[in-house]
Design an enzyme around this catalytic site. Structure first.
Site, short mmCIF file in Angstrom:
data_model
loop_
_atom_site.label_atom_id
_atom_site.label_comp_id
_atom_site.label_asym_id
_atom_site.label_seq_id
_atom_site.Cartn_x
_atom_site.Cartn_y
_atom_site.Cartn_z
N ASP A 164 8.09 0.38 -6.65
CA ASP A 164 8.13 0.08 -5.23
C ASP A 164 8.33 -1.25 -4.54
OD1 ASP A 164 5.45 -0.02 -2.44
OD2 ASP A 164 4.55 -1.69 -3.86
N LEU A 245 1.01 -3.13 2.10
CA LEU A 245 1.85 -3.24 3.33
C LEU A 245 3.47 -4.00 2.53
CD1 LEU A 245 -0.77 -5.58 5.13
CD2 LEU A 245 -0.14 -3.25 5.83
N ARG A 246 3.25 -4.10 2.16
CA ARG A 246 5.08 -4.09 1.11
C ARG A 246 5.93 -3.44 1.90
NH1 ARG A 246 4.30 -3.56 -3.74
NH2 ARG A 246 4.33 -5.93 -4.44
N ALA A 247 5.94 -2.06 2.54
CA ALA A 247 6.68 -1.21 2.57
C ALA A 247 6.83 -2.04 4.46
CB ALA A 247 6.49 -0.03 3.39
#
Length: 356
Positions: A164, A245-247
């Site tokens: 991820d 919220l990384r995406a």
């Protein structure tokens, strides 16, 4: 060492049938803080060739390989504590992260790399800074590089927590289109026969890539995101049921890098759509299963608890399972409880103290 550096590199502009990979690599080159690119695919799909080709377009033009057997000190560097204690000065021996600054750090078979090393290089790739700490003494240096990791899924997967953290992911497939396959083979044979002549044919396109990457880097800070872009990114990430919220952050930065590469006046929804696949490929979850689970829990709660296993009337008539009132509300099985016989066990004779 010099022969490896002087060996001709296959031109980035000459890659054939690799448009998604080329775009992902260019975006990472424009904004290294994206977190790098993870390339998966079977053997012989030009993963390492593309990584070496990108390095040539960067300011340093350097490709640093991280071997699987490297130690953590070899990766991040070491501190000479004896010098600190004796002279009061920090003596730092740089590692591969320092060598890769402003270039490309390439990790082949990243899924086989120890987790500690993957954590360290992903931290540095995202922050642009490498910090070495030892016995209360720390040293930091710039480490802005494009991280490229490649892997063959047949040889093992990368832990979800680590996969991820790669900004973008591209999945390569074997080429079964005859014309494309022939074009790739012809280009490779021409390069092997006359590398300098082959590179000369693409020199102008290579120079254009270098110029566009530099201009895009300078333009990043001037591009902002309007509410429509933010809303579209949120909708895509919610539909993909991503974790955290990384995406969202990576998608916005990747869209901005694409807009800068194309010298666009603003980041648009179209830019977002063109980078969404590379951002969500390794982060997408099956949203349907989550919806079904919530619906099932709500339905069970409305009935006052979980449903008991169903039983056909014919099975009950044949005595295969006791009636509900006979088995009791606490019985969730199909067979009635049966008493078990007990057996007397002889007393245990203690050992002599000398034999213990």
């Amino acid at each position: 060492m010099n022969s490896a550096i002087e060996r001709p590199v296959f031109p980035f502009a000459a890659l054939i049938g690799q448009a998604p990979l080329q775009q992902a690599l260019l975006l990472a080159a424009i904004d290294p803080a994206l977190g790098g690119v993870l390339i998966t695919g079977p053997r012989g799909t030009a993963k390492s060739t593309a990584a070496r080709a990108l390095a040539e377009l960067l300011p340093q033009g350097q490709l640093v390989n991280l071997p699987l057997g490297a130690s953590e000190d070899r990766l991040i560097g070491t501190l000479d504590i004896e010098t600190v204690l004796r002279d009061g000065s920090v003596r730092f021996s740089p590692g591969l992260l320092a060598k890769a600054h402003r270039g490309v750090l390439y990790v082949d078979e990243v899924n086989l790399l120890p987790d500690a090393l993957v954590d360290a290089l992903l931290d540095a790739a995202a922050s642009g800074v490498n910090t070495v700490e030892r016995d209360g003494v720390s040293h930091s240096h710039d480490a802005s590089f494009v991280l490229i990791g490649t892997m063959n899924p047949e040889e093992g997967e990368l832990r979800p927590q680590l996969i991820d953290r790669f900004g973008l992911m591209v999945e390569l497939q074997n080429c079964f289109e005859p014309r494309v396959r022939q074009a790739i083979v012809k280009a490779r044979l021409a390069f092997d026969l006359d590398a300098q002549g082959f590179r000369a044919a693409y020199a102008q396109q290579q120079a254009a890539y270098v110029q566009r990457i530099g201009a895009a880097r300078a333009m990043l800070a001037q591009l902002a995101f309007d509410d429509a872009v933010h809303a579209h990114v949120s909708r895509l990430c919610i539909d993909a049921a991503v974790d955290g919220l990384r995406a969202d952050l990576v998608m916005l930065r990747a869209a901005r890098a694409l807009a800068a590469f194309e010298q666009a006046a603003a980041v648009t929804v179209e830019h977002v759509d063109r980078v969404a696949q590379a951002v969500l490929l390794h982060r997408r979850h099956a949203r349907e299963s989550q919806v079904d689970r919530v619906a099932h829990e709500s339905d069970a709660s409305a009935r006052g608890g979980l449903e008991r296993p169903s039983m056909s009337s014919s099975a009950a008539a044949q005595g295969d399972a006791p009636p509900a009132d006979a088995a009791g509300d606490s019985d969730w099985g199909y067979l009635a409880p049966e008493p078990a016989a007990t057996m007397q066990v002889k007393g245990v004779i203690p050992l002599n103290a000398k034999k213990r």
